[in-house]
Scaffold this motif. Structure first.
Motif, short mmCIF file in Angstrom:
data_model
loop_
_atom_site.label_atom_id
_atom_site.label_comp_id
_atom_site.label_asym_id
_atom_site.label_seq_id
_atom_site.Cartn_x
_atom_site.Cartn_y
_atom_site.Cartn_z
N PHE A 1 -3.13 26.34 -25.85
CA PHE A 1 -4.40 25.90 -26.41
C PHE A 1 -5.53 26.87 -26.09
CE2 PHE A 1 -7.63 23.11 -27.85
CZ PHE A 1 -8.66 23.18 -26.93
N TYR B 1 -4.61 28.16 -31.26
CA TYR B 1 -3.63 28.35 -30.20
C TYR B 1 -3.22 29.82 -30.16
CZ TYR B 1 -2.71 23.28 -30.06
OH TYR B 1 -2.82 21.93 -29.94
N PHE C 1 -7.90 23.38 -34.45
CA PHE C 1 -7.45 23.94 -33.18
C PHE C 1 -7.02 25.39 -33.37
CE2 PHE C 1 -7.16 19.62 -31.73
CZ PHE C 1 -6.65 18.92 -32.80
N ASN D 1 -6.27 18.51 -37.56
CA ASN D 1 -5.98 17.08 -37.50
C ASN D 1 -6.89 16.39 -38.51
OD1 ASN D 1 -6.98 14.29 -36.24
ND2 ASN D 1 -4.83 14.61 -35.76
N PHE E 1 -0.06 22.75 -38.98
CA PHE E 1 -0.20 24.12 -38.51
C PHE E 1 -0.19 25.11 -39.67
CE2 PHE E 1 0.12 24.45 -33.89
CZ PHE E 1 0.45 23.15 -33.54
N GLY E 2 -0.89 26.22 -39.48
CA GLY E 2 -0.74 27.37 -40.35
C GLY E 2 0.42 28.22 -39.85
N GLY F 1 -5.33 10.19 -37.32
CA GLY F 1 -4.02 9.85 -36.79
C GLY F 1 -3.60 10.90 -35.78
N PHE F 2 -2.29 11.05 -35.62
CA PHE F 2 -1.78 11.97 -34.60
C PHE F 2 -1.01 13.14 -35.17
CE2 PHE F 2 -2.97 9.72 -30.85
CZ PHE F 2 -3.16 8.42 -31.30
N LYS F 3 -1.00 13.27 -36.47
CA LYS F 3 -0.26 14.36 -37.09
C LYS F 3 -1.11 15.61 -37.14
CE LYS F 3 2.37 15.43 -41.28
NZ LYS F 3 2.84 14.89 -42.58
N THR F 4 -0.56 16.73 -36.65
CA THR F 4 -1.26 18.01 -36.67
C THR F 4 -0.56 18.92 -37.66
OG1 THR F 4 -1.89 17.75 -34.35
CG2 THR F 4 -1.96 19.98 -35.27
N PRO G 1 3.02 27.28 -27.93
CA PRO G 1 1.60 27.53 -28.18
C PRO G 1 0.74 27.15 -26.97
CG PRO G 1 2.61 26.43 -30.06
CD PRO G 1 3.61 26.39 -28.94
N ARG H 1 -10.79 16.15 -38.84
CA ARG H 1 -11.23 15.52 -37.60
C ARG H 1 -11.33 16.55 -36.47
NH1 ARG H 1 -10.42 9.99 -38.02
NH2 ARG H 1 -11.61 9.84 -36.08
N GLY H 2 -10.50 17.59 -36.57
CA GLY H 2 -10.56 18.64 -35.56
C GLY H 2 -9.73 19.83 -36.01
N LEU I 1 -2.36 30.88 -33.78
CA LEU I 1 -2.09 29.76 -34.68
C LEU I 1 -3.33 28.90 -34.87
CD1 LEU I 1 1.27 28.63 -33.04
CD2 LEU I 1 1.04 29.87 -35.18
N TYR J 1 -14.93 20.76 -34.08
CA TYR J 1 -14.98 19.45 -34.72
C TYR J 1 -15.82 19.40 -35.98
CZ TYR J 1 -13.04 17.78 -30.31
OH TYR J 1 -12.23 17.57 -29.22
#
Lengths: 109, 115
Positions: A46, A36, A34, A91, A99-100, A94-97, A44, A31-32, A87, A51
């Motif tokens: 932004f 950082y 990011f 996504n 990370f690498g 939902g709201f869970k991101t 972090p 969905r997206g 970083l 997208y």
């Protein structure tokens, strides 16, 4: 399982030496994505959100690109103040991101 | 505009003790997130609030962790009793729009050391 992998783990550059950081992802549905920047002892900060495949965004010496499997953060003519950990995160809904682990960039004057 | 603030910046406690971390999001941000980074690992999602309601707590490691956000403003994360593996940096982030792709603004983190 959704996964984000960044490479290299660390990168040492001379001032002015352009390079790219890689973020590859295996997710059920993006969905997206990011980028950082994180400085020691700080949270972090932004930089970009991408997208869809083919999208590009720029900010000063940084340019982020996105394909269906990976994203690159290109650093053009870096300066010592660009030294930081970069970083990548995704996504998938939902709201869970996710990370690498990050790439630590060192730029020497 | 004030950013996300976290308190304390560092906490050193003994195994079995209780610790409470606090996060104050950016004013007006209804969405609040907690993350954790343990040594050598990536930042991991713990949970997400919309105002005072928990929307997703799938990342909470176990029932020793309790997060609250009374009144929809600041949030606390309590660890009781703390274990050695709870050591790490706990980050809080907030965002304005209830979208997973909305920009999240991170606080400086709380470094927790459990001895």
């Amino acid at each position: 399982e959704d996964q984000v992998t960044q490479s290299p783990e660390a990168l040492r550059l001379q001032e002015g030496e352009s390079s790219s950081l890689n973020c590859s992802y295996t997710v059920s549905g993006l969905r997206g994505l990011f980028w950082y920047r994180q400085d020691p002892g700080k949270g972090p900060e932004f930089l970009f959100t991408l997208y869809s495949a083919g999208e590009e965004k720029e900010k000063e010496r940084l340019k982020a690109t996105l394909t269906k499997k990976e994203s690159f953060l290109h650093i053009t003519a870096p300066k010592p103040e660009d030294s930081a950990t970069y970083l990548c995160a995704v996504n998938t809904g939902g709201f869970k991101t996710i990370f690498g682990a990050g790439t630590r960039l060192f730029v020497k004057a | 505009e004030a950013g996300v603030t976290q308190f304390p910046s560092h906490s050193v406690i003994e195994k079995g003790q209780t610790v409470t971390l606090r996060c104050d999001p950016i004013s007006g941000h209804d969405n609040l997130y907690w993350y954790r980074r343990v040594m050598g690992k990536e930042i991991k999602f713990l949970l997400h609030f919309v105002k005072e309601s928990k929307q997703d707590e799938s990342g909470m490691p176990n029932n020793r962790f309790l997060a609250e956000r009374t009144g929809g403003t600041y949030s606390t994360l309590k660890v009781q009793p703390a274990e050695l593996e709870d050591s790490g940096v706990y980050f809080c982030a907030s965002s304005q729009v209830p979208l997973g792709t909305d920009t999240q603004y991170f606080g400086p983190g709380t470094r927790l050391t459990v001895l």
